[in-house]
Design a protein around this motif. Structure first.
Motif, PDB file in Angstrom:
ATOM      1  N   TYR A   1     106.136  80.810  40.466  1.00 26.88           N
ATOM      2  CA  TYR A   1     104.708  80.608  40.202  1.00 26.88           C
ATOM      3  C   TYR A   1     104.112  79.483  41.046  1.00 26.88           C
ATOM      4  N   LEU A   2     104.888  78.417  41.276  1.00 23.96           N
ATOM      5  CA  LEU A   2     104.348  77.302  42.045  1.00 23.96           C
ATOM      6  C   LEU A   2     104.023  77.725  43.471  1.00 23.96           C
ATOM      7  N   ASP A   3     104.958  78.406  44.144  1.00 27.84           N
ATOM      8  CA  ASP A   3     104.684  78.839  45.519  1.00 27.84           C
ATOM      9  C   ASP A   3     103.609  79.910  45.565  1.00 27.84           C
ATOM     10  N   ASP A   4     103.532  80.749  44.543  1.00 32.09           N
ATOM     11  CA  ASP A   4     102.439  81.736  44.490  1.00 32.09           C
ATOM     12  C   ASP A   4     101.096  81.019  44.402  1.00 32.09           C
ATOM     13  N   PHE A   5     101.023  80.009  43.559  1.00 28.48           N
ATOM     14  CA  PHE A   5      99.802  79.203  43.417  1.00 28.48           C
ATOM     15  C   PHE A   5      99.453  78.521  44.735  1.00 28.48           C
ATOM     16  N   THR A   6     100.442  77.894  45.368  1.00 27.46           N
ATOM     17  CA  THR A   6     100.187  77.179  46.618  1.00 27.46           C
ATOM     18  C   THR A   6      99.708  78.138  47.699  1.00 27.46           C
ATOM     19  N   THR A   7     100.257  79.347  47.721  1.00 25.53           N
ATOM     20  CA  THR A   7      99.825  80.343  48.713  1.00 25.53           C
ATOM     21  C   THR A   7      98.394  80.791  48.444  1.00 25.53           C
ATOM     22  N   LEU A   8      98.034  80.995  47.186  1.00 20.27           N
ATOM     23  CA  LEU A   8      96.639  81.309  46.851  1.00 20.27           C
ATOM     24  C   LEU A   8      95.712  80.193  47.329  1.00 20.27           C
ATOM     25  N   CYS A   9      96.144  78.945  47.142  1.00 19.41           N
ATOM     26  CA  CYS A   9      95.351  77.812  47.612  1.00 19.41           C
ATOM     27  C   CYS A   9      95.239  77.804  49.136  1.00 19.41           C
ATOM     28  N   ALA A  10      96.329  78.186  49.820  1.00 19.92           N
ATOM     29  CA  ALA A  10      96.298  78.239  51.287  1.00 19.92           C
ATOM     30  C   ALA A  10      95.332  79.305  51.771  1.00 19.92           C
ATOM     31  N   VAL A  11      95.386  80.481  51.154  1.00 24.35           N
ATOM     32  CA  VAL A  11      94.477  81.573  51.527  1.00 24.35           C
ATOM     33  C   VAL A  11      93.034  81.127  51.329  1.00 24.35           C
ATOM     34  N   ASP A  12      92.755  80.510  50.206  1.00 27.02           N
ATOM     35  CA  ASP A  12      91.405  80.020  49.903  1.00 27.02           C
ATOM     36  C   ASP A  12      90.964  78.975  50.924  1.00 27.02           C
ATOM     37  N   THR A  13      91.864  78.053  51.256  1.00 21.22           N
ATOM     38  CA  THR A  13      91.530  76.974  52.189  1.00 21.22           C
ATOM     39  C   THR A  13      91.269  77.512  53.586  1.00 21.22           C
ATOM     40  N   ILE A  14      92.073  78.471  54.022  1.00 25.23           N
ATOM     41  CA  ILE A  14      91.871  79.083  55.341  1.00 25.23           C
ATOM     42  C   ILE A  14      90.496  79.738  55.408  1.00 25.23           C
ATOM     43  N   LYS A  15      90.116  80.449  54.361  1.00 24.55           N
ATOM     44  CA  LYS A  15      88.870  81.224  54.392  1.00 24.55           C
ATOM     45  C   LYS A  15      87.634  80.376  54.101  1.00 24.55           C
ATOM     46  N   ARG A  16      87.770  79.370  53.231  1.00 20.87           N
ATOM     47  CA  ARG A  16      86.606  78.560  52.861  1.00 20.87           C
ATOM     48  C   ARG A  16      86.417  77.334  53.751  1.00 20.87           C
ATOM     49  N   LYS A  17      87.518  76.704  54.151  1.00 22.76           N
ATOM     50  CA  LYS A  17      87.430  75.432  54.879  1.00 22.76           C
ATOM     51  C   LYS A  17      87.686  75.587  56.377  1.00 22.76           C
ATOM     52  N   ILE A  18      88.432  76.612  56.760  1.00 21.71           N
ATOM     53  CA  ILE A  18      88.785  76.878  58.166  1.00 21.71           C
ATOM     54  C   ILE A  18      89.205  75.586  58.872  1.00 21.71           C
ATOM     55  N   PRO A  19      90.247  74.925  58.395  1.00 18.72           N
ATOM     56  CA  PRO A  19      90.664  73.656  59.013  1.00 18.72           C
ATOM     57  C   PRO A  19      91.292  73.882  60.385  1.00 18.72           C
ATOM     58  N   ASN A  20      91.242  72.863  61.202  1.00 19.89           N
ATOM     59  CA  ASN A  20      91.919  72.936  62.497  1.00 19.89           C
ATOM     60  C   ASN A  20      93.432  72.842  62.336  1.00 19.89           C
ATOM     61  N   LEU A  21      93.873  72.062  61.354  1.00 23.48           N
ATOM     62  CA  LEU A  21      95.299  71.916  61.075  1.00 23.48           C
ATOM     63  C   LEU A  21      95.527  72.085  59.582  1.00 23.48           C
ATOM     64  N   LEU A  22      96.399  73.021  59.213  1.00 19.05           N
ATOM     65  CA  LEU A  22      96.801  73.198  57.823  1.00 19.05           C
ATOM     66  C   LEU A  22      98.296  72.965  57.717  1.00 19.05           C
ATOM     67  N   LEU A  23      98.686  72.045  56.848  1.00 14.22           N
ATOM     68  CA  LEU A  23     100.084  71.742  56.567  1.00 14.22           C
ATOM     69  C   LEU A  23     100.415  72.262  55.178  1.00 14.22           C
ATOM     70  N   LEU A  24     101.341  73.212  55.107  1.00 14.85           N
ATOM     71  CA  LEU A  24     101.642  73.915  53.867  1.00 14.85           C
ATOM     72  C   LEU A  24     103.134  73.829  53.582  1.00 14.85           C
ATOM     73  N   HIS A  25     103.492  73.415  52.375  1.00 14.67           N
ATOM     74  CA  HIS A  25     104.899  73.248  51.989  1.00 14.67           C
ATOM     75  C   HIS A  25     105.229  74.212  50.867  1.00 14.67           C
ATOM     76  N   LEU A  26     106.160  75.146  51.126  1.00 17.61           N
ATOM     77  CA  LEU A  26     106.591  76.140  50.143  1.00 17.61           C
ATOM     78  C   LEU A  26     108.064  75.907  49.813  1.00 17.61           C
TER      79      LEU A  26
END
Length: 434
Positions: free
Chosen positions: A175-200
């Motif tokens: 569940y934790l990695d599923d949650f973090t991935t949902l947050c990553a998808v949201d961040t990519i689409k809403r914030k469009i950062p130049n650098l995203l650091l994601l830890h799974l």
């Protein structure tokens, strides 16, 4: 190949770094056959020989990933600061950017007027990351949610929690990695950062709990491939596919353990650990790093140092203690181990070290039918190196690489984004560009 991109030679506007915790060469054959990782491989370059740093601990490695320097320079020598006699579950962790003694790639990104995002990235609390949900640990009755808000970007974290918090069950997997991935998808689409650091983290958790060749590990690898697919689709839906490089990086391997060895018992037998006025005291203390252990000596206590060395050298001769090698300070310099460490012991395959005093010196996990694996060993153990994949515009396609170093990642991230970050111990991996 001497390769350096200046700011005007930016290769891509966006880089997503997926830290696939514990993704090592032993997992390669299975993972590469799964559809989403295979897609990245076909459009990218890869290696199964990414060499980590010593000791191979998550926070130590992740700090090297973002600084491009070894632990003797960045200062995060362990997941936890030294806390003798405190149970592992109650120990404080390194968590705040201020603890890092070197520049980071996300600081450089900000200075170049670009945005960074971080999701459960270690040692990133109170950092310059604009959209930040840092990895923190609650101890001593702390409230985890409040600690995340305090150390991260409060409104960003609150928004993610409101949208996706129902998918999480505290820190349980998957569940934790599923949650973090949902947050990553949201961040990519809403914030469009130049650098995203994601830890799974699920693969690492599964290996620790069930061993390296368990059904749970295979299930985690399958779920991880789905998460990689979700991230790739988010990039496509955000309309930035032609301008995004994705890196998938393992931080260390793991090895199966049969015996846990509590070497502090040996120091206690020699009076180097003792009780005084109802409190435990130490002149010499071994801080476990899983497959290794740091020897700490009270400053200026030369007698304790000599006694501790004698204890370890005698233990080295005894098979039951599982010591493969003792590293003294001159050897630790070559291994880039923090200068505060007096000596270090490395465990044999099948053994690891444990700080505790209240248990027998040798714990046979088979006898209690317990499966366990861990890391912290020298990075050159057999079948223990990490996997690396880079995919996107300007990256060679379906191109295998040879050995790489963990310190090479930060300057390569800088090169992709057009940020000069070549001050450290690593080099730009120019061979991936083409």
């Amino acid at each position: 190949m001497d390769f350096q991109l200046k700011r005007s030679q930016q290769l891509a506007e966006h880089v997503i770094v997926v830290s696939y915790d514990s993704f090592s060469e032993e997992n390669w054959e299975m993972a590469k056959s799964l559809p989403n990782l295979e897609k990245l491989l076909q459009s990218g370059t890869y290696s199964t020989k990414l060499r980590s740093v010593y000791p191979t601990l998550t926070y130590t490695v992740h700090t090297t990933i973002v600084t491009g320097v070894y632990p003797d320079k960045h200062g995060i020598f362990h997941n936890n600061p030294l806390q003798p006699f405190i149970p592992e579950k109650d120990q404080k962790w390194f968590g705040i950017r201020e603890a890092i003694k070197a520049p980071t790639i996300y600081d450089a990104v900000k200075k170049n007027k670009m945005t960074a995002a971080g999701l459960l990235w270690p040692v990133s609390g109170k950092s310059s990351i604009k959209f930040n949900m840092p990895e923190v640990h609650a101890t001593g009755g702390e409230n985890l949610a409040l600690k995340v808000l305090k150390n991260g970007s409060a409104f960003f974290c609150l928004g993610l929690e409101l949208r996706y918090g129902r998918y999480r069950k505290r820190v349980e997997q998957p569940y934790l990695d599923d949650f973090t991935t949902l947050c990553a998808v949201d961040t990519i689409k809403r914030k469009i950062p130049n650098l995203l650091l994601l830890h799974l983290i699920e693969l690492d958790d599964a290996k620790h709990k069930y061993g390296t060749d368990s059904k749970e590990v295979k299930d985690a690898i399958v779920r991880m491939d789905k998460r990689l697919g979700d991230i790739q689709r988010a990039v496509e839906e955000a309309g930035i596919q032609e301008n995004t490089v994705i890196l998938v990086v393992g931080d260390h391997g793991q090895l199966d353990v049969r015996y846990k060895v509590c070497l502090n018992n040996l120091l206690q037998e020699q009076g180097l650990i003792f009780e005084e006025k109802g409190k435990m005291q130490w002149r010499a203390y071994l801080q476990s790093a899983g497959g290794g252990a740091y020897l700490h000596i009270k400053e200026g206590d030369e007698e304790a140092e000599a006694l501790a060395f004698a204890v370890l050298e005698n233990a080295l001769k005894e098979e039951q203690y599982g010591i493969e090698k003792i590293f003294y300070r001159n050897e630790l310099d070559a291994l880039h181990v923090d200068p505060s460490i007096t000596a270090m012991v490395e465990a044999k395959r099948g053994y690891c070290f444990d700080d505790r005093l209240e248990v027998p010196t040798l714990l046979d996990l088979d006898a209690i039918k317990m499966k366990y694996a861990t890391h912290g060993y020298l990075p050159d153990k057999e079948n223990y190196r990490c996997n690396f994949i880079a995919s996107g515009p300007g990256i060679k396609k379906n191109h295998p690489l040879g050995p790489l170093e963990m310190v090479d990642i930060a300057p390569t991230l800088g090169a992709i984004l057009g940020v000069d970050f070549t001050h450290g111990d690593g080099r730009v991996l120019g061979e991936i560009f083409g």
